[in-house]
Enzyme design. Structure first.
Site, mmCIF file in Angstrom:
data_model
loop_
_atom_site.group_PDB
_atom_site.id
_atom_site.type_symbol
_atom_site.label_atom_id
_atom_site.label_comp_id
_atom_site.label_asym_id
_atom_site.label_seq_id
_atom_site.Cartn_x
_atom_site.Cartn_y
_atom_site.Cartn_z
ATOM 1 N N GLY A 9 88.612 46.362 73.548
ATOM 2 C CA GLY A 9 89.415 47.141 72.703
ATOM 3 C C GLY A 9 88.814 48.279 72.047
ATOM 4 N N GLY A 11 90.216 50.837 70.056
ATOM 5 C CA GLY A 11 90.627 51.508 68.880
ATOM 6 C C GLY A 11 89.751 51.840 67.796
ATOM 7 C CB ILE A 13 86.476 48.292 65.145
ATOM 8 C CG1 ILE A 13 87.063 48.062 63.827
ATOM 9 C CG2 ILE A 13 85.037 47.524 65.384
ATOM 10 C CD1 ILE A 13 86.948 46.638 63.293
ATOM 11 N N GLY A 14 86.383 49.695 67.935
ATOM 12 C CA GLY A 14 85.793 49.861 69.369
ATOM 13 C C GLY A 14 85.074 51.219 69.548
ATOM 14 C CG ASP A 34 92.385 49.608 74.114
ATOM 15 O OD1 ASP A 34 93.629 49.233 74.321
ATOM 16 O OD2 ASP A 34 92.006 49.469 72.915
ATOM 17 N NE ARG A 95 89.519 40.552 56.257
ATOM 18 C CZ ARG A 95 89.058 40.569 54.878
ATOM 19 N NH1 ARG A 95 89.639 39.659 54.269
ATOM 20 N NH2 ARG A 95 88.521 41.460 54.397
ATOM 21 C CB ILE A 125 84.981 42.554 65.260
ATOM 22 C CG1 ILE A 125 83.624 42.716 65.675
ATOM 23 C CG2 ILE A 125 85.217 43.412 63.789
ATOM 24 C CD1 ILE A 125 83.316 44.127 65.892
ATOM 25 C CG HIS A 182 86.037 38.056 57.051
ATOM 26 N ND1 HIS A 182 85.405 38.803 56.195
ATOM 27 C CD2 HIS A 182 86.780 39.103 57.729
ATOM 28 C CE1 HIS A 182 85.725 40.218 56.459
ATOM 29 N NE2 HIS A 182 86.330 40.288 57.347
HETATM 30 N N1 APR Z 1 92.847 43.677 75.744
HETATM 31 C C1 APR Z 1 92.162 44.689 75.381
HETATM 32 N N2 APR Z 1 92.431 45.620 74.355
HETATM 33 C C2 APR Z 1 93.597 45.231 73.532
HETATM 34 C C3 APR Z 1 94.230 44.171 73.719
HETATM 35 C C4 APR Z 1 93.908 43.317 74.766
HETATM 36 N N3 APR Z 1 94.707 42.214 75.309
HETATM 37 N N4 APR Z 1 95.204 44.221 72.983
HETATM 38 C C5 APR Z 1 95.094 45.052 71.969
HETATM 39 N N5 APR Z 1 93.947 45.858 72.302
HETATM 40 C C6 APR Z 1 93.588 46.997 71.734
HETATM 41 C C7 APR Z 1 94.431 47.720 71.291
HETATM 42 O O1 APR Z 1 95.335 48.648 72.355
HETATM 43 C C8 APR Z 1 93.895 48.697 70.354
HETATM 44 O O2 APR Z 1 93.420 49.817 70.856
HETATM 45 O O3 APR Z 1 92.694 46.763 70.599
HETATM 46 C C9 APR Z 1 92.685 47.608 69.834
HETATM 47 C C10 APR Z 1 92.407 47.425 68.345
HETATM 48 O O4 APR Z 1 92.232 48.832 67.717
HETATM 49 P P1 APR Z 1 92.947 48.941 66.371
HETATM 50 O O5 APR Z 1 94.133 48.811 66.434
HETATM 51 O O6 APR Z 1 92.249 50.443 66.019
HETATM 52 O O7 APR Z 1 92.099 48.148 65.313
HETATM 53 P P2 APR Z 1 90.562 48.280 64.773
HETATM 54 O O8 APR Z 1 90.661 48.721 63.421
HETATM 55 O O9 APR Z 1 89.760 48.465 66.054
HETATM 56 O O10 APR Z 1 90.528 46.551 64.484
HETATM 57 C C11 APR Z 1 90.486 45.552 65.514
HETATM 58 O O11 APR Z 1 89.071 43.956 64.182
HETATM 59 O O12 APR Z 1 88.403 44.093 61.876
HETATM 60 C C12 APR Z 1 89.316 43.614 62.925
HETATM 61 O O13 APR Z 1 91.340 43.199 61.638
HETATM 62 C C13 APR Z 1 90.830 43.974 62.635
HETATM 63 O O14 APR Z 1 92.021 42.437 64.188
HETATM 64 C C14 APR Z 1 91.464 43.638 64.109
HETATM 65 C C15 APR Z 1 90.378 44.356 64.958
#
Ligand code: APR
Length: 317
Positions: A9, A11, A13-14, A34, A95, A125, A182
């Site tokens: 992922g 997004g 955090i990643g 991702d 959550r 996470i 959490h």
């Molecule tokens: N495989 C890989 N990546 C994926 C998949 C999957 N099957 N499904 C979704 N993703 C990716 C999304 O495309 C997105 O880019 O995970 C990423 C999540 O990023 P954000 O939407 O920006 O979320 P983020 O703020 O990074 O949080 C991620 O951590 O703290 C927790 O509640 C939060 O569950 C959430 C996670």
């Protein structure tokens, strides 16, 4: 330095994780995956790679929509999942409301870890944190020491920040621990909160502390409300890196984290936030200590809330 760290992922955090792993040079290769089109993981890795000369880093960054890129990783940091986001009516979801959608994503992630790097240390996470880690455990059944959830470190660093501000001291002076699940029933441990080694009550009144603890429990939601879309991402990424560094450098550092309990604090078979001693073996020990009666009661309430979400996970098969 590890050989390879995978970030699932890329997004909010990643992306912070990838750039910090490159800056801190924690692995020779960082592999990011991702599913987002056209190829967000590759794009973010390219962007950060092009800046590498400026941060003096030769860490190789590779991104893909395909999971085989994580093959052979020594450590996986899982951020795949939908974050909380403010509703049009201004309310903030819990959550736990992310469970159904994030459980499906977690199953994909678990399948990939199993296939491509079954021996990896896994720091997860995605939310709802303790239940998602439990799902990874169900799917991977790895040694319990190699799977852990990041939450307590984040909740504790939030508590430390609020205490430091109220006391007018450096954040470096404040030690604190937040345990339990959490969720909104997490448990700030006042008896373990110290400023320069002195009890926190020496600096801050009980009344103000109670307000700080209430704010800590809702701190994630406060950020969600301010951002408008998505949730906190820098402090969660830094918190996971604190755990990763403790493992990579075999620090034997005690950090609150969601670990599988086997009787510790009177809990068995659940992942819950407790003080964990991290070293090269991952979760090397859960550090037990005596809570006050009030903390014990709040901890039990928090466990009950984790159990409820885990029961939903079990019911979903
Ligand atoms: N495989 C890989 N990546 C994926 C998949 C999957 N099957 N499904 C979704 N993703 C990716 C999304 O495309 C997105 O880019 O995970 C990423 C999540 O990023 P954000 O939407 O920006 O979320 P983020 O703020 O990074 O949080 C991620 O951590 O703290 C927790 O509640 C939060 O569950 C959430 C996670």
């Amino acid at each position: 330095m590890l050989g390879k760290i995978a970030v699932i992922g890329t997004g909010n955090i990643g992306a912070v994780l990838v750039q910090e792993l490159a800056r801190r040079q924690l692995a020779g290769t960082v592999a990011a995956v991702d599913v987002k089109e056209p190829d967000v993981a590759k794009g973010k890795c390219l962007d950060i790679s092009e800046g590498r000369p400026l941060i003096h880093s030769d860490v190789k960054l590779v991104g893909s929509r395909e999971f085989d890129i994580i093959a052979g990783a020594d450590m996986v940091i899982n951020t795949a999942g939908v974050p909380r986001t403010k509703r049009p009516d201004g309310s903030i979801p819990s959550r736990e409301e992310l469970l159904t959608v994030n459980l499906k994503i977690t199953d994909t992630v678990a399948g990939a870890i199993k296939e491509y790097c079954p021996e990896a240390m896994v720091i997860s996470i995605a939310n709802p944190l303790d239940a998602i880690v439990y799902r990874l455990y169900q799917q991977l059944s790895p040694l319990k020491s190699r799977l852990v959830g990041m939450a307590g470190q984040l909740d504790s660093t939030r508590y430390r920040f609020f205490v430091a501000e109220a006391a007018g001291v450096s954040v470096e002076n404040v030690e604190a621990m937040v345990l339990g699940g959490h969720g909104d029933s997490m448990v700030p441990i006042r008896s373990a909160c110290r400023i320069a080694g002195l009890p926190v009550t020496h600096f801050i009144s009980e009344e103000v502390l109670a307000q700080i603890e209430a704010r800590t429990r809702k701190a994630g939601g406060e950020v969600v409300g301010l951002l408008g879309s998505g949730s906190a991402f820098v402090s969660p990424a830094w918190s996971a890196l604190e755990m990763a560094e403790a493992i990579i450098f075999d620090k034997k550092k005690i950090i609150p984290a969601s670990a599988l309990l086997d009787g510790e604090f009177g809990v068995s078979g659940l992942f819950v936030g407790v003080p964990v001693l991290f070293g090269k073996g991952g979760v090397e020990k859960v550090v037990e200590f005596e809570l006050t009666d009030e903390e014990k009661e709040n901890f039990q309430r928090s466990i009950a809330s984790v159990q409820k979400t885990v029961d939903e996970v079990k019911a979903m098969g």
